[in-house]
Scaffold this motif. Structure first.
Motif, PDB file in Angstrom:
ATOM      1  N   VAL A 157       0.839  -1.204   0.000  1.00  0.00           N
ATOM      2  CA  VAL A 157       0.000   0.000   0.000  1.00  0.00           C
ATOM      3  C   VAL A 157       0.872   1.251   0.000  1.00  0.00           C
ATOM      4  O   VAL A 157       1.817   1.347   0.784  1.00  0.00           O
ATOM      5  CB  VAL A 157      -0.909   0.026   1.245  1.00  0.00           C
ATOM      6  N   TYR A 158       0.550   2.186  -0.903  1.00  0.00           N
ATOM      7  CA  TYR A 158       1.277   3.456  -0.891  1.00  0.00           C
ATOM      8  C   TYR A 158       0.301   4.624  -0.993  1.00  0.00           C
ATOM      9  O   TYR A 158      -0.865   4.470  -1.363  1.00  0.00           O
ATOM     10  CB  TYR A 158       2.305   3.521  -2.031  1.00  0.00           C
ATOM     11  N   MET A 167       4.524   4.446   2.388  1.00  0.00           N
ATOM     12  CA  MET A 167       4.075   3.060   2.273  1.00  0.00           C
ATOM     13  C   MET A 167       3.598   2.567   3.637  1.00  0.00           C
ATOM     14  O   MET A 167       4.204   2.884   4.670  1.00  0.00           O
ATOM     15  CB  MET A 167       5.205   2.165   1.761  1.00  0.00           C
ATOM     16  N   ALA A 168       2.517   1.811   3.648  1.00  0.00           N
ATOM     17  CA  ALA A 168       1.926   1.333   4.898  1.00  0.00           C
ATOM     18  C   ALA A 168       2.162  -0.169   5.052  1.00  0.00           C
ATOM     19  O   ALA A 168       1.934  -0.942   4.116  1.00  0.00           O
ATOM     20  CB  ALA A 168       0.427   1.627   4.926  1.00  0.00           C
ATOM     21  N   TRP A 257       2.892   4.173   8.589  1.00  0.00           N
ATOM     22  CA  TRP A 257       3.347   4.694   7.308  1.00  0.00           C
ATOM     23  C   TRP A 257       4.855   4.926   7.374  1.00  0.00           C
ATOM     24  O   TRP A 257       5.380   5.386   8.388  1.00  0.00           O
ATOM     25  CB  TRP A 257       2.666   6.021   6.993  1.00  0.00           C
ATOM     26  N   PHE A 258       5.551   4.658   6.260  1.00  0.00           N
ATOM     27  CA  PHE A 258       6.988   4.886   6.177  1.00  0.00           C
ATOM     28  C   PHE A 258       7.321   5.650   4.901  1.00  0.00           C
ATOM     29  O   PHE A 258       6.678   5.453   3.868  1.00  0.00           O
ATOM     30  CB  PHE A 258       7.757   3.558   6.162  1.00  0.00           C
ATOM     31  N   ASP A 259       8.364   6.494   4.980  1.00  0.00           N
ATOM     32  CA  ASP A 259       8.927   7.093   3.768  1.00  0.00           C
ATOM     33  C   ASP A 259       9.687   6.011   3.008  1.00  0.00           C
ATOM     34  O   ASP A 259      10.168   5.037   3.595  1.00  0.00           O
ATOM     35  CB  ASP A 259       9.892   8.231   4.121  1.00  0.00           C
ATOM     36  N   VAL A 264      14.338   0.243   3.607  1.00  0.00           N
ATOM     37  CA  VAL A 264      15.496  -0.648   3.594  1.00  0.00           C
ATOM     38  C   VAL A 264      15.888  -1.105   4.998  1.00  0.00           C
ATOM     39  O   VAL A 264      16.520  -2.150   5.171  1.00  0.00           O
ATOM     40  CB  VAL A 264      16.692   0.047   2.896  1.00  0.00           C
ATOM     41  N   ASN A 265      15.510  -0.356   6.011  1.00  0.00           N
ATOM     42  CA  ASN A 265      15.887  -0.688   7.388  1.00  0.00           C
ATOM     43  C   ASN A 265      14.849  -1.537   8.118  1.00  0.00           C
ATOM     44  O   ASN A 265      15.058  -1.904   9.278  1.00  0.00           O
ATOM     45  CB  ASN A 265      16.124   0.599   8.191  1.00  0.00           C
TER      46      ASN A 265
END
Length: 289
Positions: A157-158, A167-168, A257-259, A264-265
Motif C-alpha cells: 500500500v502506498y 508506504m503502509a 506509514w513509512f517514507d 530498507v531498514n
C-alpha cells in the motif's frame, strides 16, 4: 502457540484464555474440528508450566528462562508437554519434536530451529528415546503436489502525502513488518480480495495499480496437516490517513506509514522483501515520470 504467546506478551488473565484460543481458532483455522485437543494442550501446558520451565532451565543451563525469546519459550513448553505428559499414541515423541522445530523455523528467529531441536533432543535422549520408530496417527506426510491449496491475495500500500511517497505496513508479534492479506472468498477476484484485506486490516480504500507477483509457502494446519498457501500480491494506492489500531488484531501489534528511504531498514520476511522491492522500484519509476 499464538495463544500462549499472547498470554505472556499481553499479560492476559488466565480466565480469558479460552476466549483468546477461540478467537485464534476462528481466524486462523475455522472449522478444523479439533477444539478439544487444543484446549487440553493449552491448559495442560499452563497447569504444568512450572515443571516445564524447570526442565527447560536444566536442559539449557546457558540460557536463563527470561532471556529465551517468547516464541521459542512457548514452543519449548508445548513440545515438552507433549514429550512428558502427552498421549504418545496420538503424537509420538519424535513427531512432537519435529513439529516444534517446524514452528520454531516458521515463527522464531534464524537460530530458533536449532535451539528448540537441541533442548528437546536432549530431553528426549534423557527419556531413553521412547517411541523412536512411531509415526503420528493424526497427520501423514503428504507429497507437495498433493497438498491442499489455499488461495490468498494482499497488497503493498502506498500514498502520496506532502510531496512524498508513503508506504503502509503491518507489524506482527514475531517482530516482522509484513503485508496485509486475506483468503479469497466465494467468487471474489484476487483484486477484490486484496482490496478487502486492506480495508479490514488498515481501514484504507485501495485502488489497484499493478500486479507484483505470487508467493507460495507451506503451512501446517492442525487437522489437515501441510497446506500450500498461494498468495497473489498487488501494488495499490490509498488516501493517506490514520491507520487502524492493531491492539485487538490477532497476530499483529502495529501499523505504520513509512517514507521510501526508511523501507530498507525494516525487518521483512525473506519472501516478502522481493515483493516490496519490486513495488518500490515501480514507485521510483513513477516518481520520475
Amino acid at each position: 502457540m499464538q495463544t500462549l504467546f499472547e498470554y505472556e506478551f499481553a499479560q492476559r488473565d488466565p480466565k480469558e484464555l479460552e476466549e483468546v484460543l477461540n478467537r485464534n481458532t476462528e481466524e486462523f483455522a475455522p472449522g478444523m474440528g479439533d477444539d478439544a485437543f487444543m484446549k487440553v494442550l493449552l491448559f495442560g501446558v499452563l497447569e504444568k508450566k512450572k515443571n516445564l520451565d524447570e526442565v527447560i532451565t536444566k536442559a539449557a543451563p546457558d540460557w536463563p528462562l527470561e532471556k529465551i525469546a517468547n516464541v521459542d519459550r512457548n514452543i519449548l513448553r508445548i513440545g515438552l508437554y507433549e514429550l512428558l505428559y502427552g498421549n504418545r499414541n496420538e503424537v509420538p515423541p519424535k513427531v512432537a519434536i519435529n513439529e516444534a522445530i517446524e514452528l520454531a523455523k516458521n515463527f522464531g528467529g534464524e537460530a530458533s530451529g536449532k535451539f528448540v531441536n537441541g533442548v528437546l533432543g536432549s530431553v528426549y535422549r534423557e527419556l531413553g528415546e521412547p517411541g523412536k520408530d512411531q509415526q503420528s496417527k493424526k497427520k501423514k506426510d503428504i507429497p507437495f503436489e498433493e497438498m491442499e491449496i489455499s488461495k490468498l491475495a494482499g497488497s503493498v500500500v502506498y500514498s502520496r502525502h506532502e510531496g512524498k511517497i508513503k508506504m503502509a505496513f503491518v507489524h506482527d508479534i514475531f517482530g516482522h513488518w509484513t503485508l496485509s492479506k486475506a483468503k479469497s472468498a466465494g467468487n471474489e477476484t484476487f483484486e477484490e480480495t486484496a482490496i478487502r484485506a486492506i480495508k479490514e486490516e488498515l481501514n484504507l480504500d485501495l485502488t489497484i495499480v499493478a500486479e507484483l507477483g505470487d508467493n507460495e509457502y507451506v503451512s501446517s494446519h492442525p487437522e489437515k496437516g501441510k497446506l500450500r498457501k498461494q498468495v497473489k500480491y498487488f501494488l495499490g494506492e490509498a488516501p493517506y490517513g490514520e491507520l487502524k489500531d492493531m491492539t485487538d488484531e490477532t497476530g499483529l501489534d502495529d501499523s505504520r506509514w513509512f517514507d521510501l528511504e526508511e523501507i530498507v531498514n525494516l525487518n521483512f520476511y525473506d519472501d516478502i522483501f522481493p515483493i516490496v522491492t519490486k513495488a518500490v522500484n515501480i514507485l521510483l519509476g513513477k516518481n520520475k515520470e
